[in-house]
Scaffold this motif. Sequence first.
Motif, PDB file in Angstrom:
ATOM      1  N   GLU A 152       6.523   1.371  -0.909  1.00 55.64           N
ATOM      2  CA  GLU A 152       7.888   1.919  -0.918  1.00 55.64           C
ATOM      3  C   GLU A 152       8.179   2.686   0.362  1.00 55.64           C
ATOM      4  OE1 GLU A 152      10.866   4.557  -3.802  1.00 55.64           O
ATOM      5  OE2 GLU A 152       8.695   4.612  -4.120  1.00 55.64           O
ATOM      6  N   ALA A 153       7.203   3.472   0.820  1.00 56.65           N
ATOM      7  CA  ALA A 153       7.398   4.240   2.042  1.00 56.65           C
ATOM      8  C   ALA A 153       7.589   3.313   3.241  1.00 56.65           C
ATOM      9  CB  ALA A 153       6.205   5.166   2.281  1.00 56.65           C
ATOM     10  N   THR A 154       6.807   2.242   3.295  1.00 53.28           N
ATOM     11  CA  THR A 154       6.942   1.287   4.397  1.00 53.28           C
ATOM     12  C   THR A 154       8.293   0.588   4.365  1.00 53.28           C
ATOM     13  OG1 THR A 154       4.548   0.890   4.400  1.00 53.28           O
ATOM     14  CG2 THR A 154       5.941  -0.752   5.497  1.00 53.28           C
ATOM     15  N   GLY A 155       8.694   0.147   3.164  1.00 55.69           N
ATOM     16  CA  GLY A 155       9.986  -0.519   3.027  1.00 55.69           C
ATOM     17  C   GLY A 155      11.139   0.372   3.452  1.00 55.69           C
ATOM     18  N   LEU A 156      11.123   1.631   2.991  1.00 59.96           N
ATOM     19  CA  LEU A 156      12.191   2.562   3.349  1.00 59.96           C
ATOM     20  C   LEU A 156      12.138   2.906   4.834  1.00 59.96           C
ATOM     21  CD1 LEU A 156      12.080   5.012   0.300  1.00 59.96           C
ATOM     22  CD2 LEU A 156      13.900   3.390   0.850  1.00 59.96           C
TER      23      LEU A 156
END
Length: 438
Positions: A152-156
């Motif tokens: 999620e952190a990478t996607g955001l």
Amino acid sequence: MFPRLSAPRLIAGAFLVLILVGTLLLKIPAANNGISWTEAFFESVSAVTVTGLSVVPPAEALTPLGQAILVGLVQLGGLGIMTATTVGALLIGRRMGFRDLLVVREELASADSPRNVLALIGQVALVTGLIEIVGAIILTAWLAFRGLGAAEATGLGVFHAITGFCNAGFDVFPGGLAAYAGDPVVNLTLVYLIVAGGLGFPVLVNLYYYPKIRRLTLQSKLVLVTTGILFALGILSVALLEWTNPRTLGDEPLGTRVLESVFQGVTPRTAGFATVDYTEMREPTIFVQIALMFIGVAPVSTGGGIKVTTVALVFLILLSQVRGQDEVAAFGRRIPRSLIAKSLALLSLSAVLVFGATLALMVSDGLGLTPALFEVASAFGTVGLSLNVTPELGTFGRLLLVIVMFAGRIGPITLALALAARSKPRRYSYPEEEIAIG
């Protein structure tokens, strides 16, 4: 490589094709949670024109696949279709024809010889990649540190690094960007991306090579000076006018007030992110924000508006008239008369477009002057800020904003040239006669 059309028509046509392809992709069942064709079309236009206005919330209406498609459209729209296509062709080893280079030069507004455009394209791709990668790494690491999962952190991080640099303004943060209003890392990283994307590719390339060449071009000087003045104006206007407003900055801690002042002073320059509720802002603040959105950022950047160089040229024209000088000059360089005429034409066309669209929106959807002008200025400047009016517009109002977003991205003059019949050179000139002015 490119069809035999004039450069303005080819640029406009390429954007239209990408918009249609984006609409089809966003309507894939796996890409959305039930949006209509008109909603998919509007989101595609907003992404390709790097605006950020939405008729549906992307975080809820689009699946992870849909958000990936959306950010892909933003990246292509931000880089420019011709530039992105040329970079792709070069990566697979395809040769570029002389006419292909002329088209790309038109989109990049480059005065270099066509062969030098190849080098400029490579520099654009390199600088863009470096800026976005740095932003993505910082956001990803910080969001992971704050407790989000790695995926999620990478996607955001990647999503907002691209939309930040491309000045698109799409926000898919959990709880919205307002939840990070007091977060200095998120705010300042997005400011870094927004500023970099708004300076324009020629200026970025000039700055990248400045340690070697030790020279700034006239465009770089005008862009940097005018941008600095407008940033100061935007930040001070938000701080001074909203500091005591309990519905925006008034009840926030000191650090959050400062961050919000900086962020909302920078973002109307075509980024479109918001950490405060714009519907609660005071009217004087809204007025300044509209002016900043109309001006926009630098030419050949990821943003819209009339561009800071146009504003700088208009100021220089006024200054030369006040001084009684026939020539318009800056930093020891004379400005060609053709550019002066073009800047005044751009200002006039843009003003007619914005005020005409505002009047049409007031009539069609019954809006007041301020909300109608704000939404139109946001669309024209490819900003994406909203007074929560866009989702409530009727079909005509949405189509009107689509046209304004498209014109704001490719430029009113390019659009006019694309729609005009092929001009024929005139073999004579009329006699000159003066008229009274002022």
